[in-house]
Design a protein around this motif. Structure first.
Motif, mmCIF file in Angstrom:
data_model
loop_
_atom_site.group_PDB
_atom_site.id
_atom_site.type_symbol
_atom_site.label_atom_id
_atom_site.label_comp_id
_atom_site.label_asym_id
_atom_site.label_seq_id
_atom_site.Cartn_x
_atom_site.Cartn_y
_atom_site.Cartn_z
ATOM 1 N N CYS A 131 0.850 -1.191 0.000
ATOM 2 C CA CYS A 131 0.000 0.000 0.000
ATOM 3 C C CYS A 131 0.886 1.241 0.000
ATOM 4 O O CYS A 131 1.286 1.719 -1.050
ATOM 5 C CB CYS A 131 -0.967 -0.064 1.175
ATOM 6 N N GLN A 132 1.271 1.766 1.182
ATOM 7 C CA GLN A 132 2.188 2.912 1.175
ATOM 8 C C GLN A 132 3.652 2.500 1.036
ATOM 9 O O GLN A 132 4.480 3.325 0.648
ATOM 10 C CB GLN A 132 1.995 3.740 2.449
ATOM 11 N N ALA A 133 3.983 1.273 1.373
ATOM 12 C CA ALA A 133 5.373 0.835 1.206
ATOM 13 C C ALA A 133 5.741 0.892 -0.275
ATOM 14 O O ALA A 133 5.059 0.294 -1.106
ATOM 15 C CB ALA A 133 5.549 -0.580 1.742
ATOM 16 N N PRO A 134 6.805 1.591 -0.637
ATOM 17 C CA PRO A 134 7.143 1.753 -2.059
ATOM 18 C C PRO A 134 7.740 0.508 -2.690
ATOM 19 O O PRO A 134 7.767 0.387 -3.915
ATOM 20 C CB PRO A 134 8.157 2.904 -2.046
ATOM 21 N N ARG A 135 8.226 -0.413 -1.872
ATOM 22 C CA ARG A 135 8.791 -1.660 -2.400
ATOM 23 C C ARG A 135 8.797 -2.709 -1.283
ATOM 24 O O ARG A 135 8.619 -2.394 -0.102
ATOM 25 C CB ARG A 135 10.218 -1.441 -2.925
ATOM 26 N N ALA A 136 8.995 -3.938 -1.664
ATOM 27 C CA ALA A 136 9.058 -5.018 -0.696
ATOM 28 C C ALA A 136 10.365 -4.954 0.094
ATOM 29 O O ALA A 136 11.355 -4.367 -0.343
ATOM 30 C CB ALA A 136 8.931 -6.362 -1.408
ATOM 31 N N GLY A 137 10.351 -5.548 1.286
ATOM 32 C CA GLY A 137 11.568 -5.669 2.087
ATOM 33 C C GLY A 137 11.778 -4.602 3.128
ATOM 34 O O GLY A 137 12.757 -4.660 3.880
ATOM 35 N N LEU A 138 10.869 -3.620 3.209
ATOM 36 C CA LEU A 138 11.016 -2.546 4.185
ATOM 37 C C LEU A 138 10.305 -2.893 5.494
ATOM 38 O O LEU A 138 9.495 -3.804 5.553
ATOM 39 C CB LEU A 138 10.447 -1.251 3.618
ATOM 40 N N GLY A 139 10.610 -2.137 6.550
ATOM 41 C CA GLY A 139 9.894 -2.269 7.812
ATOM 42 C C GLY A 139 10.563 -3.131 8.854
ATOM 43 O O GLY A 139 10.044 -3.270 9.968
ATOM 44 N N VAL A 140 11.721 -3.727 8.536
ATOM 45 C CA VAL A 140 12.414 -4.579 9.507
ATOM 46 C C VAL A 140 13.100 -3.706 10.548
ATOM 47 O O VAL A 140 13.894 -2.820 10.212
ATOM 48 C CB VAL A 140 13.458 -5.473 8.799
ATOM 49 N N THR A 141 12.795 -3.929 11.836
ATOM 50 C CA THR A 141 13.421 -3.155 12.910
ATOM 51 C C THR A 141 14.282 -4.023 13.825
ATOM 52 O O THR A 141 14.871 -3.513 14.776
ATOM 53 C CB THR A 141 12.357 -2.430 13.754
ATOM 54 N N ASP A 142 14.353 -5.323 13.565
ATOM 55 C CA ASP A 142 15.259 -6.220 14.307
ATOM 56 C C ASP A 142 16.029 -7.067 13.301
ATOM 57 O O ASP A 142 15.769 -8.261 13.118
ATOM 58 C CB ASP A 142 14.473 -7.115 15.274
ATOM 59 N N PRO A 143 16.994 -6.445 12.624
ATOM 60 C CA PRO A 143 17.755 -7.185 11.598
ATOM 61 C C PRO A 143 18.586 -8.317 12.187
ATOM 62 O O PRO A 143 18.870 -9.300 11.493
ATOM 63 C CB PRO A 143 18.624 -6.106 10.951
ATOM 64 N N GLU A 144 18.996 -8.208 13.459
ATOM 65 C CA GLU A 144 19.790 -9.261 14.075
ATOM 66 C C GLU A 144 18.990 -10.558 14.180
ATOM 67 O O GLU A 144 19.474 -11.642 13.841
ATOM 68 C CB GLU A 144 20.281 -8.827 15.462
ATOM 69 N N LEU A 145 17.740 -10.459 14.664
ATOM 70 C CA LEU A 145 16.894 -11.643 14.749
ATOM 71 C C LEU A 145 16.620 -12.193 13.357
ATOM 72 O O LEU A 145 16.634 -13.414 13.138
ATOM 73 C CB LEU A 145 15.581 -11.316 15.458
ATOM 74 N N ARG A 146 16.388 -11.307 12.418
ATOM 75 C CA ARG A 146 16.122 -11.744 11.047
ATOM 76 C C ARG A 146 17.310 -12.528 10.497
ATOM 77 O O ARG A 146 17.121 -13.592 9.869
ATOM 78 C CB ARG A 146 15.837 -10.528 10.168
ATOM 79 N N ALA A 147 18.505 -12.037 10.730
ATOM 80 C CA ALA A 147 19.703 -12.723 10.251
ATOM 81 C C ALA A 147 19.872 -14.063 10.966
ATOM 82 O O ALA A 147 20.266 -15.064 10.350
ATOM 83 C CB ALA A 147 20.922 -11.839 10.450
ATOM 84 N N ARG A 148 19.598 -14.088 12.261
ATOM 85 C CA ARG A 148 19.759 -15.324 13.032
ATOM 86 C C ARG A 148 18.769 -16.402 12.572
ATOM 87 O O ARG A 148 19.103 -17.583 12.499
ATOM 88 C CB ARG A 148 19.566 -15.029 14.521
ATOM 89 N N LEU A 149 17.539 -15.992 12.255
ATOM 90 C CA LEU A 149 16.532 -16.948 11.794
ATOM 91 C C LEU A 149 16.756 -17.357 10.346
ATOM 92 O O LEU A 149 16.335 -18.437 9.927
ATOM 93 C CB LEU A 149 15.135 -16.337 11.936
ATOM 94 N N GLY A 150 17.417 -16.487 9.585
ATOM 95 C CA GLY A 150 17.665 -16.750 8.174
ATOM 96 C C GLY A 150 16.616 -16.095 7.311
ATOM 97 O O GLY A 150 15.488 -16.601 7.196
ATOM 98 N N ALA A 151 16.956 -14.964 6.725
ATOM 99 C CA ALA A 151 15.980 -14.185 5.964
ATOM 100 C C ALA A 151 15.337 -14.999 4.854
ATOM 101 O O ALA A 151 14.153 -14.825 4.540
ATOM 102 C CB ALA A 151 16.648 -12.937 5.390
ATOM 103 N N ASP A 152 16.088 -15.922 4.258
ATOM 104 C CA ASP A 152 15.558 -16.708 3.142
ATOM 105 C C ASP A 152 14.570 -17.783 3.596
ATOM 106 O O ASP A 152 13.904 -18.411 2.771
ATOM 107 C CB ASP A 152 16.697 -17.351 2.355
ATOM 108 N N ARG A 153 14.465 -17.992 4.924
ATOM 109 C CA ARG A 153 13.551 -19.011 5.451
ATOM 110 C C ARG A 153 12.275 -18.414 6.032
ATOM 111 O O ARG A 153 11.400 -19.155 6.487
ATOM 112 C CB ARG A 153 14.255 -19.837 6.523
ATOM 113 N N LEU A 154 12.134 -17.088 6.025
ATOM 114 C CA LEU A 154 10.998 -16.448 6.691
ATOM 115 C C LEU A 154 9.730 -16.475 5.857
ATOM 116 O O LEU A 154 8.626 -16.350 6.391
ATOM 117 C CB LEU A 154 11.359 -15.001 7.047
ATOM 118 N N ALA A 155 9.863 -16.606 4.549
ATOM 119 C CA ALA A 155 8.706 -16.713 3.648
ATOM 120 C C ALA A 155 9.046 -17.749 2.594
ATOM 121 O O ALA A 155 9.321 -17.418 1.434
ATOM 122 C CB ALA A 155 8.366 -15.371 3.017
ATOM 123 N N PRO A 156 9.041 -19.032 2.980
ATOM 124 C CA PRO A 156 9.577 -20.080 2.093
ATOM 125 C C PRO A 156 8.822 -20.255 0.787
ATOM 126 O O PRO A 156 9.391 -20.775 -0.173
ATOM 127 C CB PRO A 156 9.474 -21.349 2.960
#
Length: 448
Positions: free
Chosen positions: A414-439
Motif C-alpha cells: 500500500c504505502q510501502a514503495p517496495r518489498a523488504g522494508l519495515g524490519v526493525t530487528d535485523p539481528e533476529l532476522r539474520a539469526r533466523l535466516g531471511a531466506d527461510r521467513l517466507a519459504p
C-alpha cells in the motif's frame, strides 16, 4: 510542511507525524454500491471488474479508534466474496451496522473499502486510546468486537456484535490508510518486513484458534492432523501449528506445485487429491462420499499409521462429508468456512455411532491473536506469503485468489514503495535466516 505519507515513509518521529496534516481523502481499493447488480446473470464473477482503486473521503476517528498508515495488506477470500457480491452485497452489512447510530453511522457509505489484513504505522489515536501511541508499528486483528458487550469478556468471538473488519465494516486495510479500534492492535513482529507481517493475522489467528487455542480442537503431541488445502493461507499455518505442537500433519493438495509448497512449510506427508479420486464438483450421493473417504482413509493409515485425530476443515461442501468419514473414532472435525459451498452432504451415522465431534470456529479472539503473534515474533511460525502486488493491481491479486491460482497468501503493498522494508530487528532476522521467513516466495518465483 511535509505530507503525512512522506513523514511516515521517512521514519518520522511521533511529534513529526502529529504535525503532518491528515489528508481529506486517500487512495483505497473499494467497491461501489452502484455495481451491486454487476454480475446478475453472469457465470464468471470476475473481481477485476468490481474492485476499484481511487480516492475516498477520510473518515473521522471515534475515541477508541486509531488511524493507521497501511504499509502492506493481503488478499483474503472475504475480499473475493465482497467483490463478487456473494453470498450477498456487503453494503447490507454496512447498513445494518450503521443502524446502531453514533459512530457506527459512518460505515454506511456508497463505497466499501475492503481488506482484513494490515501492517502499518499508527498516525493518529482517538482520545480514548490508552495502550497505543502514534508511531507504533502494528498489525491488526481482523475481528472488531464490542468491549461493552458482556459475552466479549468471556470470548470475543461469542459477542453478537463481533464483525469481520473490512468485510462487515468499512475503512478496511486495502488502502493507504485504515481505521481500526485500539482493541484490534497487535505489535508487528520486528524481524519481518511490512508485507511478511501483513499476511499473517487473519489466517494464522484462525488456524491457531482451530488447532491450538482452548476453543478449538486442543491439538496434542502425537496427534495426526489432516489439513485440507495445505498449501493455502489457512492450511499453510495449520501445517506449522501441527508440526510445532508435536503432531503429524497430513496435507491434502491439488497439484505437484502445491505439494512442494506444503513440504516447504514442514508437511512431510502430502497427498494429492488425484490419488484418491477427488475431482471436480462435490457429489450429493452419500455413497460416493463414503467411497472417496475409504480411499483417502486407506492412504492416511498407510502413510501416517492411523486415522486422523483432527481434521482441519475449511473447504466446505466439496470435502466436509469426506472429512467426517475419515476422522478417527472419537476424533474431531474443526471447521471455519465453506468456500466451496455451505450445504454439506454426509452420512450422519459416522458422526453419532463413532462418537465424533464437529467444532465450529471463526477467526480468533484477542488473547489467541496475541499468543499467535508471539509465536510469529519468535520465528516459530513463518509467513505463507507467496506473491506481492502493488495496490494499483489489487484486481489481479484478488483474481489470482478467486481462481485458486496462488500458494499461501498474496500480499499487497500500500504505502510501502517496495518489498523488504519495515524490519526493525535485523539481528533476529539474520539469526533466523531471511531466506527461510517466507519459504513459498522461492517456489512462486519471488516478488511481483
Amino acid at each position: 510542511m511535509t505530507t503525512l505519507a512522506e513523514t511516515v515513509l521517512g521514519g518520522g518521529t511521533p511529534e513529526e507525524l502529529l504535525r503532518a496534516p491528515v489528508p481529506g481523502s486517500y487512495r483505497a481499493a473499494h467497491l461501489s454500491v452502484e455495481d451491486t447488480d454487476l454480475f446478475l446473470g453472469v457465470q464468471d464473477r470476475d473481481v477485476r471488474k468490481s474492485l476499484r482503486v481511487g480516492d475516498v473521503p477520510m473518515p473521522e476517528l471515534a475515541p477508541d479508534e486509531v488511524l493507521i498508515a497501511v504499509m502492506a495488506s493481503a488478499v483474503n477470500y472475504n475480499t473475493v466474496w465482497s467483490a463478487m457480491f456473494e453470498p450477498l452485497p456487503t453494503f447490507r452489512f454496512l447498513k445494518q451496522f450503521a443502524r446502531q447510530g453514533g459512530w457506527a453511522a459512518r460505515h454506511d457509505q456508497p463505497h466499501h473499502v475492503v481488506g482484513s489484513d494490515c501492517a502499518g504505522v499508527v498516525v493518529r489515536a482517538g482520545s480514548g486510546v490508552r495502550r497505543w501511541r502514534v508511531g507504533d508499528h502494528v498489525v491488526v486483528s481482523p475481528i472488531q468486537v464490542d468491549d461493552q458487550e458482556p459475552a466479549t469478556h468471556g470470548d470475543g468471538m461469542l459477542g453478537e456484535d463481533q464483525r469481520a473488519w473490512g468485510y462487515e465494516t468499512n475503512f478496511g486495510a486495502l488502502a493507504d490508510y485504515a481505521v481500526a479500534r485500539a482493541s484490534q492492535l497487535i505489535p508487528k513482529p520486528a524481524h519481518l518486513s511490512w508485507e511478511e507481517a501483513a499476511v499473517n493475522p487473519l489466517c494464522a489467528g484462525t488456524a491457531y484458534r482451530m488447532l491450538v487455542g482452548r476453543n478449538g480442537a486442543r491439538l496434542k503431541q502425537g496427534d495426526v492432523v489432516l489439513v485440507w488445502g495445505a498449501a493455502g493461507g489457512l492450511g499453510g499455518y495449520a501445517v506449522q501449528f501441527a508440526r510445532n505442537g508435536g503432531a503429524t500433519p497430513v496435507g491434502i493438495v491439488s497439484s505437484p506445485e502445491k505439494a512442494a509448497a506444503a513440504r516447504a512449510l514442514g508437511c512431510d506427508i502430502v497427498i494429492d487429491r488425484n490419488e484418491f479420486g477427488m475431482r471436480g464438483d462435490p457429489s450429493d450421493d452419500p455413497a460416493e462420499v463414503v467411497a472417496i473417504g475409504k480411499r483417502l482413509g486407506s492412504l492416511i493409515r498407510e502413510r501416517a499409521g492411523r486415522d486422523p485425530d483432527i481434521v482441519f476443515e475449511h473447504v466446505g461442501r466439496a470435502t466436509f462429508g469426506v472429512s467426517l468419514f475419515v476422522a478417527a473414532r472419537g476424533g474431531v472435525v474443526v471447521t471455519c468456512g465453506s468456500s466451496s459451498g455451505y450445504q454439506h452432504v454426509y452420512d450422519n451415522r459416522y458422526l453419532w455411532m463413532r462418537l465424533k465431534r464437529v467444532i465450529g470456529s471463526h477467526a480468533a479472539n484477542m488473547r489467541e491473536q496475541f499468543e499467535c503473534g508471539d509465536l510469529i515474533s519468535s520465528g516459530r511460525i513463518r509467513s505463507t506469503m507467496s506473491a506481492v502486488y502493488p495496490l494499483a493491481e489489487i484486481g489481479e491479486a484478488a483474481r489470482l485468489v478467486q481462481t485458486n491460482g496462488h500458494l499461501g497468501k498474496v500480499a499487497v503493498l500500500c504505502q510501502a514503495p517496495r518489498a523488504g522494508l519495515g524490519v526493525t530487528d535485523p539481528e533476529l532476522r539474520a539469526r533466523l535466516g531471511a531466506d527461510r521467513l517466507a519459504p513459498l516466495m522461492n517456489l512462486a518465483g519471488g516478488t511481483r
